[in-house]
Design a protein around this motif. Structure first.
Motif: not given
Length: 284
Positions: A82, A85, A87-88, A90-92, A94-95
């Motif tokens: 990532d 870093h 984020v949409d 959720k964090k990339y 985490e995705r």
């Protein structure tokens, strides 16, 4: 009339004894045909009622194309980072973790090397289940390494595309893969090794704009959606109504965008036929 009356209150059947219908027992195709799930699997996930080709992943394509499903997977543990870093909702990061756990895949492409009809070849196959088959840095790198392996060992290369396009979470890193994979395919061509590109449903965006359309022979499964931008975007941009069947494999074949449409049952025979013809070998 007591036959319909309940004499005992409450539910008395234990949960483990309930006979619920299991999920996936039947499959309903877009045309409304109902197919037994086991029969569908035996038919390579093609509806016998209407010839609808259900989306499948790399595991099934490898099983179809490699002899006895025997192959060696290259770079199997390569995973995305990532760097932005991103984020949409959720964090990339985490995705990525969530989709790896859900799909048991490391990224949206796998590379296998094995024999098909007795001769070795390299197959890169995309998985739509992994973030819509989106093309990130790992996808580009694994395809590039697959091509390098083909060149080093003088093997034919097959690319099976199934993608929504570039992975927005990697921004410019994703877009760089278009050039990267195209350059590698140019090197494959210089080595005079065959490249067969198979477009499956859907093949869109940057995938179409790069390796999916650069094959010595470009083929597709029946009914696949193939295009760069979606029909709505094209319609809004041009301000014109689109012709019937726009961006289907059949429409693209008619307009010279594809060489052949090949049903799933014929893929192994046809891909190896094209390779033999390109290399001027005895037809297997």
């Amino acid at each position: 009339m007591a036959w319909f009356k309940r004499h005992e209150k409450g539910i008395t059947t234990a949960t483990e004894d309930k006979m619920d219908v299991p999920k996936g027992l039947w499959y309903k195709s877009p045309t409304g045909k109902i197919i037994d799930a086991d029969e569908l699997a035996r038919n390579l996930f093609v509806s016998p009622e209407d010839d609808f080709h259900v989306r499948i992943g790399s595991a099934t394509y490898f099983e179809i194309l490699f002899d006895n499903n025997e192959f060696v997977e290259l770079d199997k543990n390569m995973t995305s980072k990532d760097p932005l870093h991103f984020v949409d909702t959720k964090k990339y990061a985490e995705r990525l973790k969530d989709v790896m756990e859900k799909t048991h895949l490391k990224d949206a492409v796998r590379t296998g090397v094995g024999k098909s009809k007795g001769k070795e070849l390299v197959i890169c196959c995309m998985d739509f289940a992994f973030i819509g088959g989106s093309m990130g840095a790992v996808v580009g790198e694994k395809i590039a390494r697959g091509i390098d392996h083909a060149i080093k060992n003088k093997l034919p290369f097959v690319m099976i595309s199934k993608s929504g396009g570039a992975r927005m979470m990697e921004a410019a890193y994703s877009l760089m893969q278009l050039a990267k994979t195209s350059v590698k395919l140019a090197q494959l061509a210089e080595a005079k090794l065959p490249y067969i590109s198979l477009c499956t449903d859907p093949t869109t965006g940057g995938t179409t704009a790069s390796y999916a359309m650069l094959g010595d022979i470009n083929i597709s499964e029946p009914g696949a959606l193939i295009g760069f931008a979606g029909p709505r975007v094209v319609r809004d941009t041009t301000g014109k109504d689109l012709p019937e069947g726009f961006q289907t494999a059949e429409f693209l074949l008619e307009h010279g965008f594809l060489d052949f449409i090949t049903p799933r049952k014929e893929l192994k025979d046809k891909i190896n036929l094209y390779i033999d013809l390109i290399q001027n070998n005895t037809i297997r």
